[in-house]
Design a protein around this motif. Sequence first.
Motif, short mmCIF file in Angstrom:
data_model
loop_
_atom_site.label_atom_id
_atom_site.label_comp_id
_atom_site.label_asym_id
_atom_site.label_seq_id
_atom_site.Cartn_x
_atom_site.Cartn_y
_atom_site.Cartn_z
N UNK A 18 0.83 -1.20 0.00
CA UNK A 18 0.00 0.00 0.00
C UNK A 18 0.87 1.26 0.00
N UNK A 19 1.94 1.24 0.78
CA UNK A 19 2.86 2.39 0.82
C UNK A 19 3.48 2.63 -0.55
N UNK A 25 1.47 6.53 -7.07
CA UNK A 25 0.39 7.45 -7.44
C UNK A 25 0.82 8.90 -7.24
N UNK A 26 1.57 9.16 -6.17
CA UNK A 26 2.05 10.52 -5.92
C UNK A 26 2.96 10.99 -7.06
N UNK A 31 3.49 14.54 -11.83
CA UNK A 31 4.23 14.73 -13.09
C UNK A 31 3.38 14.67 -14.35
N UNK A 32 2.09 14.38 -14.22
CA UNK A 32 1.25 14.27 -15.41
C UNK A 32 0.31 15.46 -15.52
N UNK A 272 3.81 13.22 0.34
CA UNK A 272 5.22 13.61 0.42
C UNK A 272 6.14 12.99 -0.63
N UNK A 273 5.65 11.99 -1.34
CA UNK A 273 6.50 11.33 -2.34
C UNK A 273 6.28 11.90 -3.74
#
Length: 396
Positions: A18-19, A25-26, A31-32, A272-273
């Motif tokens: 999950x992490x 996803x982050x 970036x998209x 945060x990622x």
Amino acid sequence: MRISIKKILDNESTAGIFLLAAAVFALIFSNVGFLHDIYRHFLELPIVIGVSDYKLDKPLEFWVNDALMAIFFFSIGLELKRERIEGQLRHFSQVFLPSFAAIGGVIFPAVIFAVINFSDSHALRGWAIPTATDIAFAVGVMALLGRRIPTSLKIFVLTLAIMDDLCAIVIIALFYSTALNFTYLGLAFVCFLVLLLMCKLKIPQKIPFVIMSILLWIFVLHSGIHATIAGVAAGFCIPINTSRGNSMLKEMESSLGYFVNYVVLPLFAFANAGVDMRGMQISYLFGPVPLGVMLGLFLGKQLGIFTFSWFLIKMNIVGMPDRANFKQLYAVAIICGIGFTMALFVDNLSYGGSDLYHHTDKLAILLGSIISGVVGYFVAKAVGNKPKKGIKNEYN
């Protein structure tokens, strides 16, 4: 064969999945095209809690990093107390080797980072970024290895990760606090004393502990000490057993488990990622800060943990973990270079989300953790025990 959702969620490696998914996803949202704007608006979504002059009006990102992560640290406090009284930290002989190894795993990465960044005082604020192991991902990699790695080394890694968290808590309290407000600090201390008294009296109701813990968090938030420390302090004040004979600590730890693993930490990772890599050049990754983070995680962690462990074992101060050897010990030391959650957290404390380093400080955390996990897995697989046919993976 039907597998229940509860069984899947109870599998320790699922939390790591999950992490990882949240981090992926982050990166996508950051970036998209139009997703980038949605991502930023999501993090800046204003949330107000309180009434009149007594309210906190902060963006969602604050509530994730300072409030939800306080709950994560609260769960760490609960775990540390339980392990200290009933678990792996109960006997000094059981905890000495992984504790000493954890110290090495903090010192070596910090030194590597400091040596690379010694000429830049601002960059040096990030010396603690590569010092902590992410227990969810580390356990996930160990689960993939199954019986190739002896159980004693899995216990070694779990204990080391717990001690790593304790070191991180001390580092945050000592080195990442701002100017102290002694009025709020005094009020926080009073709340802490009240919590200790309630624990001593073994009060069976949870509500008083919840209320005092929230007040403690509010006062610590305004005191200059990072608010997440309140979570750890409150966790230590929850009674193992109440006057009614039930274990409030275990009940709280159990009820918070899913929420922390599948809401708090993934949401933190998503917030945060999100490294914006548009326009980023490969050369940026060879700057002192990202290089210090990557080398600290991949080289510093493994060298520190293995060297300190090797010294204790060779000096006959402690024995080698049961049915393990130095090759396997070194392999799990590499795996301990996975430093995702706490590294991102300390990065925020160090640089406040600044793009001074083109976000390569966060990207370096992801890369250093991935390299440590992948290399550690294949090394452990190469030097591990050959699994016997017909024996199931103990994690299944």
